[in-house]
Design a protein around this motif. Structure first.
Motif, PDB file in Angstrom:
ATOM      1  N   LEU A  65      12.768  -2.691 -17.982  1.00 59.99           N
ATOM      2  CA  LEU A  65      14.074  -2.449 -17.375  1.00 59.99           C
ATOM      3  C   LEU A  65      14.901  -3.723 -17.316  1.00 59.99           C
ATOM      4  O   LEU A  65      16.119  -3.697 -17.515  1.00 59.99           O
ATOM      5  N   ARG A  66      14.249  -4.852 -17.047  1.00 58.47           N
ATOM      6  CA  ARG A  66      14.965  -6.121 -16.992  1.00 58.47           C
ATOM      7  C   ARG A  66      15.524  -6.488 -18.363  1.00 58.47           C
ATOM      8  O   ARG A  66      16.652  -6.965 -18.485  1.00 58.47           O
ATOM      9  N   ARG A  67      14.746  -6.259 -19.421  1.00 62.15           N
ATOM     10  CA  ARG A  67      15.238  -6.538 -20.776  1.00 62.15           C
ATOM     11  C   ARG A  67      16.450  -5.659 -21.094  1.00 62.15           C
ATOM     12  O   ARG A  67      17.429  -6.122 -21.679  1.00 62.15           O
ATOM     13  N   ILE A  68      16.364  -4.391 -20.714  1.00 61.68           N
ATOM     14  CA  ILE A  68      17.476  -3.470 -20.962  1.00 61.68           C
ATOM     15  C   ILE A  68      18.708  -3.915 -20.185  1.00 61.68           C
ATOM     16  O   ILE A  68      19.830  -3.933 -20.714  1.00 61.68           O
ATOM     17  N   TYR A  69      18.514  -4.299 -18.939  1.00 60.90           N
ATOM     18  CA  TYR A  69      19.613  -4.757 -18.087  1.00 60.90           C
ATOM     19  C   TYR A  69      20.309  -5.974 -18.691  1.00 60.90           C
ATOM     20  O   TYR A  69      21.539  -6.126 -18.596  1.00 60.90           O
ATOM     21  N   ARG A  70      19.545  -6.821 -19.352  1.00 60.81           N
ATOM     22  CA  ARG A  70      20.111  -8.020 -19.975  1.00 60.81           C
ATOM     23  C   ARG A  70      20.824  -7.703 -21.289  1.00 60.81           C
ATOM     24  O   ARG A  70      21.432  -8.575 -21.896  1.00 60.81           O
ATOM     25  N   GLY A  71      20.710  -6.455 -21.748  1.00 61.43           N
ATOM     26  CA  GLY A  71      21.429  -6.051 -22.948  1.00 61.43           C
ATOM     27  C   GLY A  71      20.567  -5.870 -24.178  1.00 61.43           C
ATOM     28  O   GLY A  71      21.076  -5.567 -25.261  1.00 61.43           O
ATOM     29  N   ASP A  72      19.256  -6.042 -24.056  1.00 60.65           N
ATOM     30  CA  ASP A  72      18.354  -5.873 -25.194  1.00 60.65           C
ATOM     31  C   ASP A  72      17.917  -4.415 -25.239  1.00 60.65           C
ATOM     32  O   ASP A  72      17.109  -3.966 -24.435  1.00 60.65           O
ATOM     33  N   LYS A  73      18.469  -3.668 -26.185  1.00 59.17           N
ATOM     34  CA  LYS A  73      18.239  -2.226 -26.239  1.00 59.17           C
ATOM     35  C   LYS A  73      17.637  -1.777 -27.574  1.00 59.17           C
ATOM     36  O   LYS A  73      17.787  -0.637 -27.987  1.00 59.17           O
ATOM     37  N   ASP A  74      16.943  -2.687 -28.229  1.00 54.43           N
ATOM     38  CA  ASP A  74      16.283  -2.379 -29.495  1.00 54.43           C
ATOM     39  C   ASP A  74      15.104  -1.441 -29.238  1.00 54.43           C
ATOM     40  O   ASP A  74      14.236  -1.740 -28.416  1.00 54.43           O
ATOM     41  N   PRO A  75      15.029  -0.287 -29.915  1.00 49.96           N
ATOM     42  CA  PRO A  75      13.922   0.652 -29.699  1.00 49.96           C
ATOM     43  C   PRO A  75      12.539   0.053 -29.918  1.00 49.96           C
ATOM     44  O   PRO A  75      11.563   0.521 -29.332  1.00 49.96           O
ATOM     45  N   SER A  76      12.454  -0.995 -30.749  1.00 51.51           N
ATOM     46  CA  SER A  76      11.148  -1.608 -31.007  1.00 51.51           C
ATOM     47  C   SER A  76      10.587  -2.335 -29.788  1.00 51.51           C
ATOM     48  O   SER A  76       9.408  -2.694 -29.763  1.00 51.51           O
ATOM     49  N   LEU A  77      11.415  -2.528 -28.768  1.00 51.33           N
ATOM     50  CA  LEU A  77      10.960  -3.167 -27.529  1.00 51.33           C
ATOM     51  C   LEU A  77       9.777  -2.439 -26.894  1.00 51.33           C
ATOM     52  O   LEU A  77       8.905  -3.055 -26.292  1.00 51.33           O
ATOM     53  N   LEU A  78       9.784  -1.130 -27.027  1.00 45.68           N
ATOM     54  CA  LEU A  78       8.823  -0.323 -26.265  1.00 45.68           C
ATOM     55  C   LEU A  78       7.379  -0.702 -26.561  1.00 45.68           C
ATOM     56  O   LEU A  78       6.525  -0.651 -25.672  1.00 45.68           O
ATOM     57  N   LYS A  79       7.085  -1.092 -27.793  1.00 48.02           N
ATOM     58  CA  LYS A  79       5.698  -1.381 -28.160  1.00 48.02           C
ATOM     59  C   LYS A  79       5.119  -2.540 -27.361  1.00 48.02           C
ATOM     60  O   LYS A  79       3.899  -2.660 -27.226  1.00 48.02           O
ATOM     61  N   TYR A  80       5.974  -3.379 -26.820  1.00 47.79           N
ATOM     62  CA  TYR A  80       5.495  -4.515 -26.030  1.00 47.79           C
ATOM     63  C   TYR A  80       5.247  -4.159 -24.566  1.00 47.79           C
ATOM     64  O   TYR A  80       4.636  -4.937 -23.830  1.00 47.79           O
ATOM     65  N   ARG A 102      16.763   6.523 -24.161  1.00 45.55           N
ATOM     66  CA  ARG A 102      17.059   6.464 -25.598  1.00 45.55           C
ATOM     67  C   ARG A 102      15.976   5.693 -26.339  1.00 45.55           C
ATOM     68  O   ARG A 102      15.539   6.096 -27.422  1.00 45.55           O
ATOM     69  N   ILE A 103      15.520   4.587 -25.763  1.00 40.99           N
ATOM     70  CA  ILE A 103      14.463   3.792 -26.387  1.00 40.99           C
ATOM     71  C   ILE A 103      13.173   4.592 -26.499  1.00 40.99           C
ATOM     72  O   ILE A 103      12.497   4.587 -27.539  1.00 40.99           O
ATOM     73  N   ILE A 104      12.831   5.302 -25.425  1.00 41.48           N
ATOM     74  CA  ILE A 104      11.600   6.105 -25.437  1.00 41.48           C
ATOM     75  C   ILE A 104      11.698   7.214 -26.469  1.00 41.48           C
ATOM     76  O   ILE A 104      10.751   7.456 -27.234  1.00 41.48           O
ATOM     77  N   GLN A 105      12.845   7.901 -26.533  1.00 40.54           N
ATOM     78  CA  GLN A 105      12.993   9.028 -27.451  1.00 40.54           C
ATOM     79  C   GLN A 105      12.909   8.588 -28.911  1.00 40.54           C
ATOM     80  O   GLN A 105      12.517   9.379 -29.776  1.00 40.54           O
ATOM     81  N   CYS A 106      13.250   7.347 -29.180  1.00 40.04           N
ATOM     82  CA  CYS A 106      13.140   6.825 -30.549  1.00 40.04           C
ATOM     83  C   CYS A 106      11.696   6.567 -30.959  1.00 40.04           C
ATOM     84  O   CYS A 106      11.415   6.376 -32.146  1.00 40.04           O
ATOM     85  N   ASN A 107      10.802   6.552 -30.000  1.00 42.21           N
ATOM     86  CA  ASN A 107       9.409   6.182 -30.264  1.00 42.21           C
ATOM     87  C   ASN A 107       8.402   7.281 -29.970  1.00 42.21           C
ATOM     88  O   ASN A 107       7.196   7.063 -30.138  1.00 42.21           O
ATOM     89  N   THR A 108       8.857   8.437 -29.544  1.00 40.82           N
ATOM     90  CA  THR A 108       7.908   9.441 -29.074  1.00 40.82           C
ATOM     91  C   THR A 108       8.467  10.834 -29.266  1.00 40.82           C
ATOM     92  O   THR A 108       9.683  11.009 -29.459  1.00 40.82           O
ATOM     93  N   ASP A 109       7.609  11.834 -29.239  1.00 46.70           N
ATOM     94  CA  ASP A 109       8.069  13.225 -29.342  1.00 46.70           C
ATOM     95  C   ASP A 109       8.479  13.762 -27.977  1.00 46.70           C
ATOM     96  O   ASP A 109       9.509  14.427 -27.843  1.00 46.70           O
TER      97      ASP A 109
END
Length: 274
Positions: free
Chosen positions: A75-90, A127-134
């Motif tokens: 959530l902190r990364r998203i708040y800072r403006g980082d909204k790349d879907p690949s973030l989720l894997k970390y 949106r990030i989750i939906q890009c990575n999951t069903d």
């Protein structure tokens, strides 16, 4: 697709155990990738149920929010403006590789701040989750949290954990009727001795009986969740026979998973046509 699990009798219906059990059962038979999360912080969380080395909470509480991992760090990364879907894997952890994932808690902030952050960043997180999951399963706190409102509002399907008590049933069907059109039902802590059977509840409140799954409380599964062995318990009992003391619980979570995923498949098919 978002599927929210909610109850107006969270503790009495053993909603947490039902959520854990149904989540596992949903990938035992069906070829989905499911991501799990909770909209509240608590030491009794899915990480403790799934992992023997659960480290959701740091020992001394010193780690700052800005250094947090898990759902808070994401959530902190998203708040800072980082909204790349690949973030989720970390930030998510595999429960059953390629099928079931959990975004753990780190417990570095208080619950009110977490609720505020989740509420304001939920659209981007989703949106990030939906890009990575069903499918995304969200265990929603029954209290009047900001994030609970937006999650229930945006959910494609709501799994309601009912409790066999006239007052709780009246409370739900009187005050939360807006959820019924997109709901399926679990009757948690189910007792066959209660006069409020699934059939009776369906008749009283005019809901389809095929949309209701009874799940009795199971002490063995409760212990397994405390010990980080929920997966092992479901694996070893998934095909148990009727003589097993775990049969009714396993039958209940399997039926609930079937009902939920049948509804999800219909919604997905309609979305593709649209």
């Amino acid at each position: 697709m978002n599927i929210a699990f909610w109850s107006n009798a969270y503790d009495k219906s053993w909603a947490f155990l039902n959520f854990a059990g149904v989540s596992i059962a949903s990938v035992m038979r069906y070829p989905y990738r499911i991501t799990l999360l909770e909209n509240y912080l608590d030491k009794t969380n899915l990480g403790k149920a799934f992992f023997l080395d659960n480290i959701s909470y740091n020992r001394d509480g010193i780690v700052s929010f800005y250094e947090g991992k898990g759902i808070e760090g994401l959530l902190r990364r998203i708040y800072r403006g980082d909204k790349d879907p690949s973030l989720l894997k970390y930030y998510r952890r595999a429960v059953i590789p390629k099928h079931l994932y959990y975004i753990p808690q780190n417990g570095v902030i208080n619950s009110n701040l977490f609720d505020y952050e989740l509420y304001h960043n939920f659209h981007d997180l989703n949106r990030i989750i939906q890009c990575n999951t069903d499918l995304c399963f969200i265990n929603v706190n029954q209290q009047n949290h900001l994030s609970s409102k937006i999650i229930l509002q945006l959910a494609d399907l709501v799994v309601i954990n009912l409790y066999q008590d006239s007052d709780y049933l009246r409370n739900f069907f009187s005050n939360y009727s807006s959820l019924i059109s997109k709901a399926v039902f679990i009757v948690g802590n189910y007792s066959m001795k209660s006069p409020l059977s699934c059939k009776r509840i369906a008749k009283l409140y005019e809901i389809p009986l095929e949309d209701i799954a009874p799940i009795p409380y199971n002490e063995n599964f409760h212990i397994a969740c405390k010990q980080g062995s929920a997966i092992e318990f479901i694996n070893s009992n998934y095909f148990c026979d009727k003589e097993s003391p775990n049969y009714l619980f396993i039958h209940g979570i399997r039926k609930a998973a079937y009902i939920i995923l049948q509804k999800a498949e219909k919604n997905l098919a309609l979305a593709k046509r649209g």
